[in-house]
Design a protein around this motif. Structure first.
Motif, PDB file in Angstrom:
ATOM      1  N   UNK A  12       1.013  -1.165  -0.111  1.00  0.00           N
ATOM      2  CA  UNK A  12      -0.094  -0.058   0.184  1.00  0.00           C
ATOM      3  C   UNK A  12       0.915   1.141  -0.019  1.00  0.00           C
ATOM      4  N   UNK A  13       1.746   1.276   0.973  1.00  0.00           N
ATOM      5  CA  UNK A  13       2.633   2.360   0.801  1.00  0.00           C
ATOM      6  C   UNK A  13       3.473   2.904  -0.540  1.00  0.00           C
ATOM      7  N   UNK A  14       3.988   1.717  -1.000  1.00  0.00           N
ATOM      8  CA  UNK A  14       4.438   1.871  -2.301  1.00  0.00           C
ATOM      9  C   UNK A  14       3.787   2.256  -3.546  1.00  0.00           C
ATOM     10  N   UNK A  15       2.323   1.912  -3.287  1.00  0.00           N
ATOM     11  CA  UNK A  15       1.187   2.435  -4.335  1.00  0.00           C
ATOM     12  C   UNK A  15       0.622   3.742  -3.982  1.00  0.00           C
ATOM     13  N   UNK A  16       0.874   4.335  -2.736  1.00  0.00           N
ATOM     14  CA  UNK A  16       0.234   5.534  -2.497  1.00  0.00           C
ATOM     15  C   UNK A  16       0.516   6.669  -3.493  1.00  0.00           C
ATOM     16  N   UNK A  17       1.633   6.925  -4.195  1.00  0.00           N
ATOM     17  CA  UNK A  17       2.113   8.049  -5.231  1.00  0.00           C
ATOM     18  C   UNK A  17       1.094   7.905  -6.194  1.00  0.00           C
ATOM     19  N   UNK A  18       1.031   6.748  -6.765  1.00  0.00           N
ATOM     20  CA  UNK A  18       0.328   6.590  -8.010  1.00  0.00           C
ATOM     21  C   UNK A  18      -1.119   6.611  -7.698  1.00  0.00           C
ATOM     22  N   UNK A  19      -1.544   6.299  -6.528  1.00  0.00           N
ATOM     23  CA  UNK A  19      -3.102   6.264  -6.421  1.00  0.00           C
ATOM     24  C   UNK A  19      -3.626   7.506  -5.993  1.00  0.00           C
ATOM     25  N   UNK A  20      -2.843   8.399  -5.331  1.00  0.00           N
ATOM     26  CA  UNK A  20      -3.284   9.729  -4.727  1.00  0.00           C
ATOM     27  C   UNK A  20      -3.289  10.763  -6.280  1.00  0.00           C
ATOM     28  N   UNK A  21      -2.777  10.129  -7.256  1.00  0.00           N
ATOM     29  CA  UNK A  21      -2.902  11.262  -8.491  1.00  0.00           C
ATOM     30  C   UNK A  21      -3.669  10.380  -9.795  1.00  0.00           C
ATOM     31  N   UNK A  24      -7.970  12.644  -8.981  1.00  0.00           N
ATOM     32  CA  UNK A  24      -8.547  13.125  -7.880  1.00  0.00           C
ATOM     33  C   UNK A  24      -8.611  14.592  -8.033  1.00  0.00           C
ATOM     34  N   UNK A  25      -7.544  14.999  -8.844  1.00  0.00           N
ATOM     35  CA  UNK A  25      -7.293  16.574  -9.194  1.00  0.00           C
ATOM     36  C   UNK A  25      -6.398  17.053  -8.212  1.00  0.00           C
ATOM     37  N   UNK A  26      -6.134  16.490  -7.073  1.00  0.00           N
ATOM     38  CA  UNK A  26      -5.348  17.244  -5.963  1.00  0.00           C
ATOM     39  C   UNK A  26      -4.302  16.320  -5.106  1.00  0.00           C
ATOM     40  N   UNK A  27      -3.293  16.550  -4.631  1.00  0.00           N
ATOM     41  CA  UNK A  27      -2.486  15.975  -4.022  1.00  0.00           C
ATOM     42  C   UNK A  27      -2.750  15.338  -2.544  1.00  0.00           C
ATOM     43  N   UNK A  28      -3.967  15.786  -2.135  1.00  0.00           N
ATOM     44  CA  UNK A  28      -4.348  15.511  -0.774  1.00  0.00           C
ATOM     45  C   UNK A  28      -5.467  14.422  -0.656  1.00  0.00           C
ATOM     46  N   UNK A  29      -5.685  13.588  -1.535  1.00  0.00           N
ATOM     47  CA  UNK A  29      -6.711  12.603  -1.842  1.00  0.00           C
ATOM     48  C   UNK A  29      -6.769  11.705  -0.306  1.00  0.00           C
ATOM     49  N   UNK A  30      -5.723  11.446   0.234  1.00  0.00           N
ATOM     50  CA  UNK A  30      -5.597  10.472   1.247  1.00  0.00           C
ATOM     51  C   UNK A  30      -6.062  11.282   2.595  1.00  0.00           C
ATOM     52  N   UNK A 130       2.622  24.487   0.176  1.00  0.00           N
ATOM     53  CA  UNK A 130       2.007  25.223  -0.971  1.00  0.00           C
ATOM     54  C   UNK A 130       3.265  25.323  -1.976  1.00  0.00           C
ATOM     55  N   UNK A 131       3.448  24.284  -2.661  1.00  0.00           N
ATOM     56  CA  UNK A 131       4.571  24.223  -3.650  1.00  0.00           C
ATOM     57  C   UNK A 131       4.304  25.244  -4.822  1.00  0.00           C
ATOM     58  N   UNK A 132       3.124  25.274  -5.349  1.00  0.00           N
ATOM     59  CA  UNK A 132       2.711  26.096  -6.304  1.00  0.00           C
ATOM     60  C   UNK A 132       3.447  27.462  -6.090  1.00  0.00           C
ATOM     61  N   UNK A 133       3.100  28.036  -4.898  1.00  0.00           N
ATOM     62  CA  UNK A 133       3.620  29.448  -4.578  1.00  0.00           C
ATOM     63  C   UNK A 133       5.150  29.508  -4.802  1.00  0.00           C
ATOM     64  N   UNK A 134       6.023  28.522  -4.359  1.00  0.00           N
ATOM     65  CA  UNK A 134       7.275  28.565  -4.646  1.00  0.00           C
ATOM     66  C   UNK A 134       7.686  28.111  -6.202  1.00  0.00           C
ATOM     67  N   UNK A 135       6.882  27.703  -6.860  1.00  0.00           N
ATOM     68  CA  UNK A 135       7.057  27.343  -8.475  1.00  0.00           C
ATOM     69  C   UNK A 135       7.535  25.839  -8.425  1.00  0.00           C
ATOM     70  N   UNK A 136       7.179  25.023  -7.302  1.00  0.00           N
ATOM     71  CA  UNK A 136       7.542  23.736  -7.498  1.00  0.00           C
ATOM     72  C   UNK A 136       6.288  22.880  -8.004  1.00  0.00           C
ATOM     73  N   UNK A 137       6.766  21.760  -8.646  1.00  0.00           N
ATOM     74  CA  UNK A 137       5.620  20.719  -8.913  1.00  0.00           C
ATOM     75  C   UNK A 137       5.170  20.134  -7.610  1.00  0.00           C
ATOM     76  N   UNK A 138       3.827  20.448  -7.376  1.00  0.00           N
ATOM     77  CA  UNK A 138       3.174  19.761  -6.212  1.00  0.00           C
ATOM     78  C   UNK A 138       2.858  18.105  -6.360  1.00  0.00           C
ATOM     79  N   UNK A 139       3.120  17.784  -7.378  1.00  0.00           N
ATOM     80  CA  UNK A 139       2.815  16.086  -7.467  1.00  0.00           C
ATOM     81  C   UNK A 139       4.142  15.479  -7.015  1.00  0.00           C
ATOM     82  N   UNK A 140       5.435  16.088  -6.987  1.00  0.00           N
ATOM     83  CA  UNK A 140       6.681  15.310  -6.708  1.00  0.00           C
ATOM     84  C   UNK A 140       7.422  16.006  -5.966  1.00  0.00           C
TER      85      UNK A 140
END
Length: 210
Positions: A12-21, A24-30, A130-140
Motif C-alpha cells: 500500500x505504501x509503495x502504491x500511494x503515490x500513484x493512487x493519490x494522483x 482526484x485533481x489534487x495531492x491531498x486525496x488521502x 504550498x508548492x505552487x507558490x514557490x514554483x515547485x511541482x506539487x505532485x513530486x
C-alpha cells in the motif's frame, strides 16, 4: 502464505503515490479518504483451526493478532497528508523550539552581538504545503530529482552520480535533489528567506542595515 499484514501495508505504501494522483485533481486525496482496515484476522484463525488446533489453542493467539492489526492501523496514521513522518517532524519541532529558547538566552547575555537564528525546517514544510507558490511541482515534492527509481527515486545502493542514475528534466521545479540534499532552486528560496525574511530571526539584511 507470505501475505502478512506488514506485506500488505508495504504494498500500500509503495502504491500511494500513484493512487493519490489518479483522477482526484489534487495531492491531498488521502486526507479526504475513508480507510477500511479489515477483515484482518480471519485468515489467521482459519489457518490455525485448519491445522487441527483446538479453539483453546487458537484463543492464545488472539492478543498477538489484535496487536498486529492495531500496529498496522497506526502505521497508516504515522504520516501526514504530505507523506512526512509525524514523529520525525515532531522531533525536529522540539529541537527547534529548545534551540530558539537557548538562542534567546545567548542574546540576552550578549546584547552588543548580533545573533541570527536561521531556519531550515520551516521553509521546507512551506514548500510541501504550498508548492505552487514557490514554483515547485506539487505532485513530486518528495521525489528526488536525481536517483535510480523506487517510491521516492532514491536507491541507497545507487546514489546520484553513480551508474544507473539520472537527473530529472526540470530540477528547478523540484524540492529534493538526491534524497539527502535539496535542489539549487529550493536552497535559493531558503537563502532569500534568510536574507529578507521570514526564515531568519532577524532577517540577515535587516540585521546588517540595523
Amino acid at each position: 502464505m507470505n501475505v502478512s499484514l506488514d506485506d500488505q501495508l508495504s504494498w500500500f505504501e509503495k502504491s500511494k503515490h500513484s493512487l493519490c494522483h489518479n483522477g482526484y485533481g489534487d495531492s491531498d486525496c488521502f486526507g479526504k479518504s475513508l480507510f477500511i482496515v479489515g477483515e484482518f484476522g480471519a485468515n489467521d484463525y482459519s489457518s490455525i483451526l485448519y491445522s487441527n488446533m483446538t479453539l483453546e489453542e487458537a484463543t492464545a493467539y488472539v492478543p498477538k493478532i489484535v496487536d498486529t492489526i492495531a500496529n498496522g492501523v497506526e502505521k497508516n496514521v504515522d504520516y501526514d497528508v504530505h507523506g512526512c513522518h509525524k514523529g520525525v517532524n515532531m522531533l525536529s519541532q522540539q529541537h527547534n523550539s529548545l534551540l530558539h529558547e537557548r538562542v534567546a538566552r545567548i542574546r540576552s547575555g550578549h546584547p552588543y552581538t548580533r545573533i541570527i537564528a536561521a531556519q531550515h525546517y520551516r521553509p521546507i514544510i512551506s514548500f510541501l504545503q504550498n508548492p505552487d507558490h514557490f514554483g515547485f511541482n506539487g505532485d513530486e515534492t518528495l521525489m528526488a530529482c536525481c536517483g535510480a527509481g523506487g517510491r521516492y527515486n532514491v536507491d541507497l545502493m545507487r546514489l546520484c552520480g553513480q551508474p544507473g542514475t539520472a537527473a530529472c528534466v526540470d530540477p528547478a521545479s523540484t524540492v529534493q535533489w538526491d534524497g539527502s540534499h535539496l535542489t539549487e532552486a529550493a536552497y535559493r528560496r531558503i537563502a532569500v528567506g534568510w536574507l529578507h525574511g521570514p526564515y531568519a530571526d532577524p532577517p540577515i539584511l535587516h540585521a546588517a542595515l540595523g
